[in-house]
Write an enzyme that holds these catalytic residues in place. Structure first.
Site, PDB file in Angstrom:
ATOM      1  N   CYS A  23      -7.729  -2.438   8.336  1.00  0.00           N
ATOM      2  CA  CYS A  23      -6.403  -2.454   7.710  1.00  0.00           C
ATOM      3  C   CYS A  23      -5.847  -1.039   7.582  1.00  0.00           C
ATOM      4  O   CYS A  23      -4.731  -0.752   8.023  1.00  0.00           O
ATOM      5  CB  CYS A  23      -6.467  -3.124   6.339  1.00  0.00           C
ATOM      6  SG  CYS A  23      -6.742  -4.910   6.393  1.00  0.00           S
ATOM      7  N   HIS A  77      -1.359  -5.697   1.467  1.00  0.00           N
ATOM      8  CA  HIS A  77      -2.576  -6.498   1.356  1.00  0.00           C
ATOM      9  C   HIS A  77      -2.301  -7.766   0.547  1.00  0.00           C
ATOM     10  O   HIS A  77      -1.507  -7.742  -0.407  1.00  0.00           O
ATOM     11  CB  HIS A  77      -3.685  -5.694   0.671  1.00  0.00           C
ATOM     12  CG  HIS A  77      -4.609  -5.012   1.629  1.00  0.00           C
ATOM     13  ND1 HIS A  77      -4.831  -3.652   1.627  1.00  0.00           N
ATOM     14  CD2 HIS A  77      -5.386  -5.509   2.634  1.00  0.00           C
ATOM     15  CE1 HIS A  77      -5.701  -3.343   2.581  1.00  0.00           C
ATOM     16  NE2 HIS A  77      -6.056  -4.455   3.196  1.00  0.00           N
ATOM     17  N   GLU A 127       0.826  -1.205   0.000  1.00  0.00           N
ATOM     18  CA  GLU A 127       0.000   0.000   0.000  1.00  0.00           C
ATOM     19  C   GLU A 127       0.865   1.262   0.000  1.00  0.00           C
ATOM     20  O   GLU A 127       1.853   1.346   0.715  1.00  0.00           O
ATOM     21  CB  GLU A 127      -0.918   0.006   1.222  1.00  0.00           C
ATOM     22  CG  GLU A 127      -1.936  -1.123   1.254  1.00  0.00           C
ATOM     23  CD  GLU A 127      -2.997  -1.000   0.168  1.00  0.00           C
ATOM     24  OE1 GLU A 127      -3.110   0.095  -0.424  1.00  0.00           O
ATOM     25  OE2 GLU A 127      -3.703  -2.003  -0.072  1.00  0.00           O
TER      26      GLU A 127
END
Length: 215
Positions: free
Chosen positions: A144, A168, A81
């Site tokens: 998350c 992820h 991310e």
């Protein structure tokens, strides 16, 4: 002295019986690779409690790098991310039945934090090893992203000499028996996170090349 990486994974949520993030990181607990030692801890999928558990894990292990991992059902790649945003906006309840809507994570915090991991280099190395990977530009607005933001906020406010970020991962094959979603084998996910841990520990600077996606 070698570098230490703390990997975290979540417990199952949303009706699932497993969470691939925890299944993968627990298999790396205690490993050493290329002079990098890896520790793993489980994080509850609970908005208000997740950051406190992460704080204790950081205090326990004193890592150089923290990589939080989480399940992203529907994705086909391992996706580091890029950014954590300062908002909780739950689509489903967490594991204590809390469902915050449009709530800031930190009232005194910035709108967002960039990952401090070499996300493009991670993607490059994963692809080189035959593992599907791409940079993600949205960690969502569930637990998350909440944990990712809290991690970076803690590092920023404590001036800790730690680099952190979030990755992820897709469903496991057994999670997709009753739904038309992509998946990756546990072995592939474990190897992907192993590579990500080593790359993150050994490389502070990222590369500048294509590694993202359209959305």
């Amino acid at each position: 002295m070698g570098k230490k990486v703390l990997l975290t994974g979540f417990d199952p949520f949303g009706g699932e019986t497993v969470n691939p993030s925890w299944e993968a990181v627990k298999r790396l607990n205690g490993e050493e690779a290329e002079g990098v030692s890896i520790a793993a801890e489980q994080i509850p999928t609970v908005f208000h409690h997740s950051a406190a558990v992460l704080k204790k894990a950081i205090e326990k292990h004193k890592p150089d790098v923290v990589i939080c991992a989480g399940q992203a059902g529907g994705r086909a790649h391992i996706t580091p991310e890029r950014i954590a945003i300062n908002i909780d906006d739950a689509r489903i309840p967490d594991n204590e039945d809390r469902e915050p809507i449009d709530e800031p994570i930190a009232a005194d915090g910035p709108a967002a934090y960039w990952s401090a991991l070499p996300i493009k280099l991670i993607v490059k190395e994963l692809r080189k090893n035959g593992i599907p990977a791409s940079v993600s530009n949205s960690a969502g607005t569930f637990v998350c992203n909440h944990l990712f933001y809290q991690l970076m906020h803690r590092i920023d406010r404590t001036s800790a000499n730690i680099r952190g970020g979030f990755i992820h991962i897709p469903f496991l094959p057994e999670q997709t028996i009753d739904k038309p979603e992509p998946s990756l084998s546990l072995e592939t996910i474990v190897e992907g996170l192993r590579i990500a841990a080593v790359i993150s520990a050994l490389h502070e600077k990222d590369i500048r090349e294509t590694g993202g996606s359209i959305s």
